[in-house]
Write a protein that holds these residues in place. Sequence first.
Motif, PDB file in Angstrom:
ATOM      1  N   UNK A 148       0.860  -1.172   0.000  1.00  7.32           N
ATOM      2  CA  UNK A 148       0.000   0.000   0.000  1.00  7.32           C
ATOM      3  C   UNK A 148       0.904   1.232   0.000  1.00  7.32           C
ATOM      4  N   UNK A 149       0.784   2.069  -1.010  1.00  8.73           N
ATOM      5  CA  UNK A 149       1.493   3.343  -1.020  1.00  8.73           C
ATOM      6  C   UNK A 149       0.570   4.361  -0.372  1.00  8.73           C
ATOM      7  N   UNK A 150       1.033   4.967   0.728  1.00  8.69           N
ATOM      8  CA  UNK A 150       0.182   5.839   1.535  1.00  8.69           C
ATOM      9  C   UNK A 150       0.791   7.224   1.699  1.00  8.69           C
ATOM     10  N   UNK A 151      -0.085   8.218   1.760  1.00  8.21           N
ATOM     11  CA  UNK A 151       0.247   9.550   2.250  1.00  8.21           C
ATOM     12  C   UNK A 151      -0.268   9.547   3.691  1.00  8.21           C
ATOM     13  N   UNK A 152       0.576   9.799   4.700  1.00  4.30           N
ATOM     14  CA  UNK A 152       0.131   9.722   6.093  1.00  4.30           C
ATOM     15  C   UNK A 152      -1.063  10.614   6.423  1.00  4.30           C
ATOM     16  N   UNK A 153      -1.304  11.645   5.610  1.00  3.66           N
ATOM     17  CA  UNK A 153      -2.429  12.534   5.855  1.00  3.66           C
ATOM     18  C   UNK A 153      -3.731  12.070   5.229  1.00  3.66           C
ATOM     19  N   UNK A 154      -3.699  10.976   4.486  1.00  2.00           N
ATOM     20  CA  UNK A 154      -4.887  10.468   3.783  1.00  2.00           C
ATOM     21  C   UNK A 154      -5.190   9.041   4.221  1.00  2.00           C
ATOM     22  N   UNK A 155      -6.482   8.704   4.292  1.00  2.00           N
ATOM     23  CA  UNK A 155      -6.862   7.359   4.730  1.00  2.00           C
ATOM     24  C   UNK A 155      -7.049   6.377   3.575  1.00  2.00           C
ATOM     25  N   UNK A 156      -7.013   6.858   2.356  1.00  2.00           N
ATOM     26  CA  UNK A 156      -7.119   5.980   1.178  1.00  2.00           C
ATOM     27  C   UNK A 156      -5.730   5.780   0.577  1.00  2.00           C
ATOM     28  N   UNK A 157      -5.412   4.576   0.137  1.00  2.00           N
ATOM     29  CA  UNK A 157      -4.096   4.368  -0.465  1.00  2.00           C
ATOM     30  C   UNK A 157      -3.961   5.082  -1.811  1.00  2.00           C
ATOM     31  N   UNK A 158      -2.754   5.525  -2.116  1.00  2.00           N
ATOM     32  CA  UNK A 158      -2.452   6.102  -3.423  1.00  2.00           C
ATOM     33  C   UNK A 158      -2.476   5.000  -4.462  1.00  2.00           C
ATOM     34  N   UNK A 159      -1.872   3.854  -4.116  1.00  2.00           N
ATOM     35  CA  UNK A 159      -1.908   2.676  -4.982  1.00  2.00           C
ATOM     36  C   UNK A 159      -1.723   1.434  -4.134  1.00  2.00           C
ATOM     37  N   UNK A 160      -2.135   0.290  -4.698  1.00  2.00           N
ATOM     38  CA  UNK A 160      -2.006  -1.008  -4.040  1.00  2.00           C
ATOM     39  C   UNK A 160      -1.483  -1.981  -5.084  1.00  2.00           C
ATOM     40  N   UNK A 161      -0.496  -2.797  -4.711  1.00  2.00           N
ATOM     41  CA  UNK A 161       0.039  -3.782  -5.648  1.00  2.00           C
ATOM     42  C   UNK A 161       0.677  -4.938  -4.890  1.00  2.00           C
ATOM     43  N   UNK A 162       0.934  -6.015  -5.601  1.00  2.02           N
ATOM     44  CA  UNK A 162       1.591  -7.175  -5.012  1.00  2.02           C
ATOM     45  C   UNK A 162       0.611  -8.131  -4.381  1.00  2.02           C
ATOM     46  N   UNK A 163       1.076  -8.849  -3.394  1.00  2.28           N
ATOM     47  CA  UNK A 163       0.257  -9.824  -2.690  1.00  2.28           C
ATOM     48  C   UNK A 163       1.076 -10.951  -2.105  1.00  2.28           C
ATOM     49  N   UNK A 164       2.300 -11.169  -2.648  1.00  6.81           N
ATOM     50  CA  UNK A 164       3.120 -12.286  -2.189  1.00  6.81           C
ATOM     51  C   UNK A 164       4.596 -11.908  -2.020  1.00  6.81           C
ATOM     52  N   UNK A 165       4.881 -10.670  -1.665  1.00  8.30           N
ATOM     53  CA  UNK A 165       6.286 -10.291  -1.493  1.00  8.30           C
ATOM     54  C   UNK A 165       6.846 -10.956  -0.240  1.00  8.30           C
ATOM     55  N   UNK A 166       8.022 -11.556  -0.399  1.00  6.65           N
ATOM     56  CA  UNK A 166       8.630 -12.334   0.675  1.00  6.65           C
ATOM     57  C   UNK A 166       9.785 -11.616   1.364  1.00  6.65           C
ATOM     58  N   UNK A 167      10.555 -10.850   0.588  1.00  2.00           N
ATOM     59  CA  UNK A 167      11.731 -10.163   1.120  1.00  2.00           C
ATOM     60  C   UNK A 167      11.845  -8.783   0.499  1.00  2.00           C
ATOM     61  N   UNK A 168      12.579  -7.922   1.191  1.00  2.00           N
ATOM     62  CA  UNK A 168      12.829  -6.576   0.666  1.00  2.00           C
ATOM     63  C   UNK A 168      14.314  -6.258   0.781  1.00  2.00           C
ATOM     64  N   UNK A 169      14.762  -5.414  -0.126  1.00  2.00           N
ATOM     65  CA  UNK A 169      16.153  -4.949  -0.150  1.00  2.00           C
ATOM     66  C   UNK A 169      16.104  -3.459  -0.461  1.00  2.00           C
ATOM     67  N   UNK A 170      17.041  -2.705   0.086  1.00  2.00           N
ATOM     68  CA  UNK A 170      17.128  -1.277  -0.208  1.00  2.00           C
ATOM     69  C   UNK A 170      18.441  -1.009  -0.929  1.00  2.00           C
TER      70      UNK A 170
END
Length: 175
Positions: free
Chosen positions: A77-99
């Motif tokens: 969920x891509x969120x703006x902390x000031x808004x209660x609706x997501x900007x966008x939603x994607x994925x569903x099965x992400x297992x790991x993250x890297x930066x």
Amino acid sequence: MAKTYEILEALPTSGPMYIPVTEDGDPYYSTGFVVRFFKLDGTNWVANFRPGIIGLSSVFELPYTRNILVISNGLCYLMDPGQTEPISVFGGQFLKSYETQDGKIILEDYTRFTIVEKDGSHWHTERISWDGFDEVKIEGDVISGLSYRPTDGYSSWHSFSYNIYSRVRTGGAYP
């Protein structure tokens, strides 16, 4: 920089009602991934994110924006902390993250990677694996590791590399 979020262990038992955040706007009443967001005016609100199918739960602040990437059991969920609706939603099965050092977030699922840019936009690599990765490393602009192929008469791991800037893959288990 002011605090923009706090991960909570459970839904609050007092105070204002939490707000369910889902990919389709439908209500969600079970406990999901709970995050308190802090608005610029000093107030806050609590989000209860519906989880994805399986995987990672985490939160990332995106550089150069106030946007937050919330991953709830593999669903982003891509969120703006000031808004209660997501900007966008994607994925569903992400297992790991890297930066990456330049602020990108790379998300791993069973068959490919998703690259989240610093502004929150995202794109997917081509399919690299039939069913999973191992020994994944990020070095500069290259993702490398092993990808799994169970369909060649015997189960095997195949090395791969993927350049996230040129979007060129070398090797891998998926043709």
